[in-house]
Write an enzyme that holds these catalytic residues in place. Structure first.
Site, PDB file in Angstrom:
ATOM      1  N   GLY A  48      11.603 -97.251 -35.661  1.00  0.00           N
ATOM      2  CA  GLY A  48      12.214 -98.185 -36.777  1.00  0.00           C
ATOM      3  C   GLY A  48      12.167 -99.529 -36.221  1.00  0.00           C
ATOM      4  N   GLU A 102      17.081-102.873 -32.098  1.00  0.00           N
ATOM      5  CA  GLU A 102      17.221-101.668 -33.077  1.00  0.00           C
ATOM      6  C   GLU A 102      16.895-102.178 -34.539  1.00  0.00           C
ATOM      7  OE1 GLU A 102      17.382 -98.658 -34.073  1.00  0.00           O
ATOM      8  OE2 GLU A 102      18.951 -97.418 -33.024  1.00  0.00           O
ATOM      9  N   ASP A 103      16.402-101.321 -35.451  1.00  0.00           N
ATOM     10  CA  ASP A 103      16.156-101.850 -36.779  1.00  0.00           C
ATOM     11  C   ASP A 103      17.301-101.874 -37.475  1.00  0.00           C
ATOM     12  OD1 ASP A 103      16.513 -99.111 -36.587  1.00  0.00           O
ATOM     13  OD2 ASP A 103      14.857 -98.410 -37.879  1.00  0.00           O
ATOM     14  N   ASP A 106      23.997 -97.990 -38.438  1.00  0.00           N
ATOM     15  CA  ASP A 106      24.502 -97.359 -39.696  1.00  0.00           C
ATOM     16  C   ASP A 106      25.678 -96.668 -39.093  1.00  0.00           C
ATOM     17  OD1 ASP A 106      24.295 -96.145 -42.126  1.00  0.00           O
ATOM     18  OD2 ASP A 106      23.568 -94.356 -41.627  1.00  0.00           O
ATOM     19  N   LYS A 134      25.068-102.005 -41.174  1.00  0.00           N
ATOM     20  CA  LYS A 134      26.001-101.549 -42.420  1.00  0.00           C
ATOM     21  C   LYS A 134      27.591-101.476 -41.705  1.00  0.00           C
ATOM     22  CE  LYS A 134      22.411 -98.761 -44.325  1.00  0.00           C
ATOM     23  NZ  LYS A 134      22.020 -97.117 -44.711  1.00  0.00           N
ATOM     24  N   PHE A 156      20.856 -97.248 -48.699  1.00  0.00           N
ATOM     25  CA  PHE A 156      19.598 -96.972 -47.929  1.00  0.00           C
ATOM     26  C   PHE A 156      18.602 -97.791 -48.350  1.00  0.00           C
ATOM     27  CE2 PHE A 156      15.856 -94.608 -46.988  1.00  0.00           C
ATOM     28  CZ  PHE A 156      16.369 -93.999 -45.679  1.00  0.00           C
ATOM     29  N   ASP A 163      12.035 -96.344 -42.441  1.00  0.00           N
ATOM     30  CA  ASP A 163      11.285 -95.185 -43.392  1.00  0.00           C
ATOM     31  C   ASP A 163      12.289 -94.526 -44.264  1.00  0.00           C
ATOM     32  OD1 ASP A 163      12.423 -93.891 -41.239  1.00  0.00           O
ATOM     33  OD2 ASP A 163      11.437 -92.240 -42.067  1.00  0.00           O
ATOM     34  N   ARG A 169       7.506 -97.455 -43.797  1.00  0.00           N
ATOM     35  CA  ARG A 169       7.581 -98.510 -42.508  1.00  0.00           C
ATOM     36  C   ARG A 169       6.666 -99.763 -42.438  1.00  0.00           C
ATOM     37  NH1 ARG A 169      10.754 -95.485 -38.975  1.00  0.00           N
ATOM     38  NH2 ARG A 169      10.403 -93.240 -38.752  1.00  0.00           N
TER      39      ARG A 169
HETATM   40  P1  IMP Z   1      22.923 -94.364 -36.898  1.00  0.00           P
HETATM   41  O1  IMP Z   1      22.914 -93.357 -35.621  1.00  0.00           O
HETATM   42  O2  IMP Z   1      23.648 -93.622 -38.038  1.00  0.00           O
HETATM   43  O3  IMP Z   1      23.622 -95.749 -36.652  1.00  0.00           O
HETATM   44  O4  IMP Z   1      21.577 -94.514 -37.495  1.00  0.00           O
HETATM   45  C1  IMP Z   1      20.456 -95.051 -36.788  1.00  0.00           C
HETATM   46  C2  IMP Z   1      19.295 -94.762 -37.117  1.00  0.00           C
HETATM   47  O5  IMP Z   1      19.056 -94.105 -38.505  1.00  0.00           O
HETATM   48  C3  IMP Z   1      18.421 -96.117 -37.399  1.00  0.00           C
HETATM   49  O6  IMP Z   1      17.762 -96.515 -36.138  1.00  0.00           O
HETATM   50  C4  IMP Z   1      17.562 -95.655 -38.620  1.00  0.00           C
HETATM   51  O7  IMP Z   1      16.323 -95.290 -37.743  1.00  0.00           O
HETATM   52  C5  IMP Z   1      18.229 -94.744 -39.200  1.00  0.00           C
HETATM   53  N1  IMP Z   1      18.701 -95.328 -40.503  1.00  0.00           N
HETATM   54  C6  IMP Z   1      20.091 -95.445 -40.584  1.00  0.00           C
HETATM   55  N2  IMP Z   1      20.279 -96.186 -42.087  1.00  0.00           N
HETATM   56  C7  IMP Z   1      18.941 -96.194 -42.281  1.00  0.00           C
HETATM   57  C8  IMP Z   1      18.304 -96.890 -43.738  1.00  0.00           C
HETATM   58  O8  IMP Z   1      19.076 -97.180 -44.569  1.00  0.00           O
HETATM   59  N3  IMP Z   1      17.101 -96.740 -43.876  1.00  0.00           N
HETATM   60  C9  IMP Z   1      16.190 -96.053 -43.051  1.00  0.00           C
HETATM   61  N4  IMP Z   1      16.719 -95.653 -41.729  1.00  0.00           N
HETATM   62  C10 IMP Z   1      18.028 -95.778 -41.680  1.00  0.00           C
HETATM   63 MG    MG Z   2      15.983 -96.425 -35.675  1.00  0.00          MG
END
Ligand code: IMP
Ligand code: MG
Length: 179
Positions: A48, A102-103, A106, A134, A156, A163, A169
């Site tokens: 990402g 990081e992108d 979440d 977020k 989302f 993606d 992407r």
């Molecule tokens: P986390 O572990 O829940 O913080 O999620 C991290 C990863 O989930 C990010 O690095 C993204 O690759 C993916 N992700 C989380 N939210 C989104 C979204 O809204 N769109 C696309 N990918 C997401």
């Molecule tokens: Mg990611």
């Protein structure tokens, strides 16, 4: 184009590329100042972060090193909560200043997992730079999250590296899922 289809979902334009670039430049100014004398190691979290990492690093003018890691954890539009595996963490992080790129943050579970692995190598410092955050989705505190492009609602999003089931992407702008 303000509405697009990605896979089986419709998305609306959310954050335009110009605005992303403005925020990226502002963050790079902070990084250039804060790490001026430190030769940090930037580590991008694939897939990402690839566009953000590229655009950010073009604005970073201090000596630095660049690496990438990859983690697998996410399917569809909901975080699975379990990080399966990580590939390619550089092994020379002892005593170094690390900036994870990081992108999006979440739930925070991915970063928590990565941070644990990074700390095993006893770096001098660790900070996290994420294009998107977020806050309402966060389930574990990430004290290292110091550089944030945009705080967004718990929706989302896709584009600019992010993606939906592998697609989207390559979009220049960021879009959000229509309800
Ligand atoms: P986390 O572990 O829940 O913080 O999620 C991290 C990863 O989930 C990010 O690095 C993204 O690759 C993916 N992700 C989380 N939210 C989104 C979204 O809204 N769109 C696309 N990918 C997401
Ligand atoms: Mg990611």
């Amino acid at each position: 184009m303000s509405t697009i289809e990605v896979g089986d979902k419709t998305f609306g334009l959310f954050i335009e590329n110009d605005l992303i670039n403005q925020r990226t430049k502002a963050i790079s100014i902070q990084l250039n100042a804060n790490y001026e004398t430190r030769c940090p190691v930037f580590i991008g979290v694939l897939n990402g972060s690839f566009l953000f990492m590229a655009d950010l690093l073009k604005e970073v003018h201090i000596p630095c090193e660049v690496g990438f890691i990859r983690v697998a954890s996410y399917t569809g539009t909901e975080s699975s909560g379990t990080v399966k595996e990580m590939f390619g963490l550089p092994d020379y992080l002892e005593g170094r200043d690390i900036i994870l790129v990081e992108d999006i943050v979440d739930t925070g579970f991915t970063l928590k997992y990565i941070l644990e692995k990074v700390y095993l190598q006893k770096p001098a410092s660790v900070s996290v730079c994420s294009l998107l955050f977020k806050p309402a989705a966060l389930k574990t505190a990430i004290n290292e999250l110091e550089y944030i492009g945009f705080e967004i609602p718990n929706e989302f999003v896709v584009g600019y590296g992010l993606d939906y089931n592998g697609l989207g992407r390559n979009l220049k702008d960021i879009y959000r899922a229509n309800p």
